[in-house]
Design a protein around this motif. Structure first.
Motif, PDB file in Angstrom:
ATOM      1  N   ALA A 150     -38.627   9.707 -13.110  1.00  0.00           N
ATOM      2  CA  ALA A 150     -38.909   9.730 -14.548  1.00  0.00           C
ATOM      3  C   ALA A 150     -40.376  10.027 -14.816  1.00  0.00           C
ATOM      4  O   ALA A 150     -40.727  10.556 -15.877  1.00  0.00           O
ATOM      5  CB  ALA A 150     -38.535   8.388 -15.177  1.00  0.00           C
ATOM      6  N   GLU A 184     -33.525   6.167  -5.520  1.00  0.00           N
ATOM      7  CA  GLU A 184     -32.741   6.471  -6.716  1.00  0.00           C
ATOM      8  C   GLU A 184     -31.835   7.667  -6.476  1.00  0.00           C
ATOM      9  O   GLU A 184     -32.045   8.457  -5.554  1.00  0.00           O
ATOM     10  CB  GLU A 184     -33.660   6.750  -7.903  1.00  0.00           C
ATOM     11  CG  GLU A 184     -34.613   7.903  -7.708  1.00  0.00           C
ATOM     12  CD  GLU A 184     -35.594   8.053  -8.854  1.00  0.00           C
ATOM     13  OE1 GLU A 184     -35.203   7.869 -10.014  1.00  0.00           O
ATOM     14  OE2 GLU A 184     -36.773   8.378  -8.582  1.00  0.00           O
ATOM     15  N   THR A 185     -30.812   7.774  -7.294  1.00  0.00           N
ATOM     16  CA  THR A 185     -29.892   8.900  -7.198  1.00  0.00           C
ATOM     17  C   THR A 185     -30.548  10.134  -7.811  1.00  0.00           C
ATOM     18  O   THR A 185     -31.349  10.028  -8.741  1.00  0.00           O
ATOM     19  CB  THR A 185     -28.576   8.608  -7.916  1.00  0.00           C
ATOM     20  OG1 THR A 185     -28.854   8.261  -9.292  1.00  0.00           O
ATOM     21  CG2 THR A 185     -27.845   7.451  -7.257  1.00  0.00           C
ATOM     22  N   GLY A 186     -30.162  11.305  -7.290  1.00  0.00           N
ATOM     23  CA  GLY A 186     -30.753  12.546  -7.781  1.00  0.00           C
ATOM     24  C   GLY A 186     -29.731  13.645  -7.955  1.00  0.00           C
ATOM     25  O   GLY A 186     -30.030  14.815  -7.706  1.00  0.00           O
ATOM     26  N   ASP A 222     -27.215   3.060 -14.696  1.00  0.00           N
ATOM     27  CA  ASP A 222     -26.793   3.658 -15.960  1.00  0.00           C
ATOM     28  C   ASP A 222     -25.411   4.255 -15.729  1.00  0.00           C
ATOM     29  O   ASP A 222     -25.277   5.287 -15.071  1.00  0.00           O
ATOM     30  CB  ASP A 222     -27.801   4.719 -16.383  1.00  0.00           C
ATOM     31  CG  ASP A 222     -27.403   5.418 -17.686  1.00  0.00           C
ATOM     32  OD1 ASP A 222     -26.344   5.078 -18.253  1.00  0.00           O
ATOM     33  OD2 ASP A 222     -28.145   6.321 -18.129  1.00  0.00           O
ATOM     34  N   ASN A 268     -24.540   7.866 -14.117  1.00  0.00           N
ATOM     35  CA  ASN A 268     -25.634   8.742 -14.543  1.00  0.00           C
ATOM     36  C   ASN A 268     -26.840   8.604 -13.620  1.00  0.00           C
ATOM     37  O   ASN A 268     -27.405   9.593 -13.163  1.00  0.00           O
ATOM     38  CB  ASN A 268     -26.061   8.413 -15.975  1.00  0.00           C
ATOM     39  CG  ASN A 268     -25.091   8.941 -17.008  1.00  0.00           C
ATOM     40  OD1 ASN A 268     -24.469   9.979 -16.811  1.00  0.00           O
ATOM     41  ND2 ASN A 268     -24.951   8.223 -18.106  1.00  0.00           N
ATOM     42  N   HIS A 269     -27.212   7.357 -13.350  1.00  0.00           N
ATOM     43  CA  HIS A 269     -28.422   7.146 -12.555  1.00  0.00           C
ATOM     44  C   HIS A 269     -28.439   5.716 -12.020  1.00  0.00           C
ATOM     45  O   HIS A 269     -28.024   4.782 -12.703  1.00  0.00           O
ATOM     46  CB  HIS A 269     -29.665   7.376 -13.418  1.00  0.00           C
ATOM     47  CG  HIS A 269     -30.954   7.338 -12.655  1.00  0.00           C
ATOM     48  ND1 HIS A 269     -31.842   6.284 -12.733  1.00  0.00           N
ATOM     49  CD2 HIS A 269     -31.506   8.222 -11.788  1.00  0.00           C
ATOM     50  CE1 HIS A 269     -32.884   6.521 -11.951  1.00  0.00           C
ATOM     51  NE2 HIS A 269     -32.709   7.693 -11.372  1.00  0.00           N
ATOM     52  N   PRO A 312     -29.034  10.718  -3.080  1.00  0.00           N
ATOM     53  CA  PRO A 312     -30.145   9.773  -3.229  1.00  0.00           C
ATOM     54  C   PRO A 312     -31.441  10.324  -2.654  1.00  0.00           C
ATOM     55  O   PRO A 312     -31.430  11.131  -1.725  1.00  0.00           O
ATOM     56  CB  PRO A 312     -29.673   8.537  -2.453  1.00  0.00           C
ATOM     57  CG  PRO A 312     -28.634   9.030  -1.525  1.00  0.00           C
ATOM     58  CD  PRO A 312     -27.987  10.191  -2.187  1.00  0.00           C
ATOM     59  N   GLN A 360     -31.198   3.181  -9.675  1.00  0.00           N
ATOM     60  CA  GLN A 360     -32.553   3.115  -9.126  1.00  0.00           C
ATOM     61  C   GLN A 360     -32.832   1.726  -8.574  1.00  0.00           C
ATOM     62  O   GLN A 360     -32.435   0.713  -9.152  1.00  0.00           O
ATOM     63  CB  GLN A 360     -33.582   3.449 -10.209  1.00  0.00           C
ATOM     64  CG  GLN A 360     -35.037   3.385  -9.736  1.00  0.00           C
ATOM     65  CD  GLN A 360     -35.998   3.852 -10.805  1.00  0.00           C
ATOM     66  OE1 GLN A 360     -35.752   4.839 -11.501  1.00  0.00           O
ATOM     67  NE2 GLN A 360     -37.117   3.148 -10.957  1.00  0.00           N
ATOM     68  N   THR A 394     -24.764  15.209 -13.865  1.00  0.00           N
ATOM     69  CA  THR A 394     -24.248  13.864 -14.128  1.00  0.00           C
ATOM     70  C   THR A 394     -23.376  13.892 -15.379  1.00  0.00           C
ATOM     71  O   THR A 394     -23.522  14.778 -16.222  1.00  0.00           O
ATOM     72  CB  THR A 394     -25.409  12.868 -14.333  1.00  0.00           C
ATOM     73  OG1 THR A 394     -26.238  13.328 -15.420  1.00  0.00           O
ATOM     74  CG2 THR A 394     -26.237  12.724 -13.076  1.00  0.00           C
ATOM     75  N   LEU A 446     -24.067  11.735  -4.863  1.00  0.00           N
ATOM     76  CA  LEU A 446     -25.156  11.019  -5.524  1.00  0.00           C
ATOM     77  C   LEU A 446     -26.526  11.591  -5.179  1.00  0.00           C
ATOM     78  O   LEU A 446     -27.477  11.427  -5.949  1.00  0.00           O
ATOM     79  CB  LEU A 446     -25.109   9.535  -5.151  1.00  0.00           C
ATOM     80  CG  LEU A 446     -23.884   8.766  -5.647  1.00  0.00           C
ATOM     81  CD1 LEU A 446     -23.890   7.355  -5.098  1.00  0.00           C
ATOM     82  CD2 LEU A 446     -23.856   8.734  -7.178  1.00  0.00           C
TER      83      LEU A 446
END
Length: 531
Positions: free
Chosen positions: A321, A286-288, A184, A206-207, A313, A209, A292, A311
């Motif tokens: 989610a 995934e990034t955390g 994203d 933004n993200h 990760p 995954q 963002t 990022l």
């Protein structure tokens, strides 16, 4: 008995033979084929695709059973594909890649808000001989003879208004694993350095995954592992050492010391590995990032340690989610009408998007409706997007409010909705949103104020969009000698002409011009604007 009566009591063949000869011989009218018939959209697209085949065949033998072109859906499909690539380590055409279909789709012709590209590979099979020599022993030990892809997809959507993009890909390997990923991107930047004339690309993330789902790969790999290697206690020793070496080499000689984020990632990786060997399901990377979007440019590639910290990760067996999404308790309260009002926006957004909760448009709209009535711009923007197909006039009303409050993407939605409304519908909603009451003396404070009012009502980003109000103020400004106002007035006329609404607009225009003249004289605007 007549021939017709006999037909009613006989077979179709008997009936056909019983009919008079001239009735059977009457040919269907022939439609002559013209040169223009060859220039249909389907034929042109088909010729374009097939014209690339000779070039592609320089790299591989390519055959297909048929080609299917759908210009309305902006879709091209090759059916029954057989590809034999020329590989230096393969003798002849031993490497065969087949697919039931390769489908390439673009943006539908009725949706032109951005670029869209979707590529899918259906029912594909890759021969064992296509693998590099060094990879064959490993794949062979897994017990795989040929690699079977049930489906592989790549989807890219770029939005003109925001400059952002959504990228998805997925591949289902038969009896092995399913790999999927998404990115994203809030904005894609490609500024140019005018001194060096080089492009400086950057992405605002933004993200991101990546998900690996086990479908037999772990069981096959476990057979190859040395005894005891997959015990939880052994993993607690093996994984930290391997990751520390990897991160240290990635960081470089001058920054081999691991960052806080890298240390946290190692701890997570050990826990995930220990849980996975007990119950092989999936691994999610995934990034955390806490805030963002995260901007990544060329300079970040030269400092991997800093980029990792940006990022942040994380690795797990469940996407964030779900773990940080809407709880079942929240959803039950929403269904029963007991959800605290402070949660309406978050839960409503999740229900409309289908991210963080199952999509349920009816419940999502019900939660957001009280917020929209209070004037919450985020709620009105979400509702407008969700209702654009089911109720365009109501969606237009909501989008007018959201756009006037500066909500991202609401302006493009506003413009798209206008294409499906009549002029009468559009003006009725605009008038209602604008409210009653005419201009007062303070509205004519200066020509600059008049011009800004005209432009604001035309764009709809700082004021409620109203073509009536925009034309009124533009006409006043033009009469006062402001060229920019005259341009706005003429722009509105052009908009109506291109909409095919010139006749209907002329009645509105006449009424507005009479009103401007009445105020020009009655308020003595020439004198007021000179003060």
């Amino acid at each position: 008995m007549s021939v017709l009566r006999k037909c009613l009591h006989s077979t179709a063949l008997t009936c056909a033979l019983a009919l008079p000869l001239h009735a059977q011989d009457t040919p269907a009218p022939e439609i002559p084929v013209t040169l223009w018939d060859a220039f249909s959209v389907e034929n042109l697209l088909g010729m374009i695709v097939q014209s690339f085949m000779p070039t592609l065949r320089v790299l591989a033998d390519v055959r297909y059973a048929q080609i299917d072109v759908d210009p309305v859906r902006n879709r091209i499909a090759l059916v029954g594909v057989d590809i034999r690539p020329y590989l230096p380590y393969v003798d002849g055409d031993a490497c065969a890649i087949t697919a039931d279909a390769i489908v390439l789709s673009g943006q539908p012709i009725d949706r032109q808000q951005g670029y869209a590209l979707a590529l899918s590979l259906e029912g594909a099979s890759v021969d064992f001989d296509c693998l590099p020599n060094e990879a064959r022993p490993v794949v062979g030990m897994l017990g795989v003879e040929n690699i079977r892809l049930d489906r592989a997809t790549v989807n890219v959507n770029y939005d003109f208004a925001s400059g952002g993009a959504m990228i998805h890909f997925g591949a289902d390997l038969d009896n092995l694993a399913s790999l999927s990923g998404s990115a994203d991107l809030d904005y894609i930047s490609y500024r140019m350095d005018f001194e060096t004339e080089e492009v400086m690309p950057a992405a605002h993330v933004n993200h991101v995954q990546l998900t690996l789902e086990d479908r037999g790969l772990y069981a096959a790999g476990a057979r190859m592992a040395p005894p005891g290697m997959l015990d939880p206690a052994a993993l607690e020793q093996i994984i930290p050492g391997a990751l520390r070496d990897m991160f240290g080499e990635m960081n470089g000689i001058e920054a081999r010391e691991l960052s806080t984020e890298q240390q946290a990632f190692i701890t997570q990786a050990v826990q995930v590995a220990q849980a996975f060997v007990v119950n092989p399901t999936q691994i999610v990377l995934e990034t955390g990032a806490a805030q963002t979007p995260v901007r990544l440019g060329e300079g970040d590639l030269e400092d991997p340690k800093a980029m990792f910290s940006k990022l942040a990760p994380r690795i797990g067996t469940t996407p964030a989610a779900i773990t940080a999404g809407i709880t079942s308790t929240d959803l039950k309260q929403a269904i029963d009408g007991l959800l605290p009002t402070s949660r309406n926006l978050e839960v409503g957004r999740a229900l409309l998007s289908g991210i963080g909760a199952p999509r349920n448009t009816t419940l999502g709209l019900r939660l957001l409706d009280p917020l929209a009535k209070e004037g919450n711009p985020v709620a009105t923007s979400l509702m407008a997007e969700a209702m654009q197909e089911m109720n365009p006039p109501v969606a237009y009303r909501l989008a007018l409010h959201a756009a006037s409050k500066g909500q991202p993407q609401s302006l493009s939605l506003l413009n798209g909705l206008e294409d499906g409304l009549t002029l009468a519908q559009m003006l009725e909603v605009q008038d209602d949103m604008l409210g009653g009451g005419g201009p007062v003396a303070s509205d004519f404070a200066s020509i600059g104020d008049i011009r800004r009012a005209a432009r604001g009502h035309l764009l709809g980003t700082t004021r409620i969009r109203s073509y009536r109000a925009a034309y009124y103020w533009a006409s006043v400004g033009a009469a006062a000698g402001d060229v920019a106002s005259a341009t706005i007035r003429d722009e509105i006329d052009t908009i109506m002409r291109l909409r095919g609404a010139s006749t209907a607009w002329s009645e509105v225009q006449t009424s507005l011009e009479n009103g401007v003249l009445r105020d020009w004289v009655g308020r003595d605007l020439p004198g007021a604007l000179q003060e």
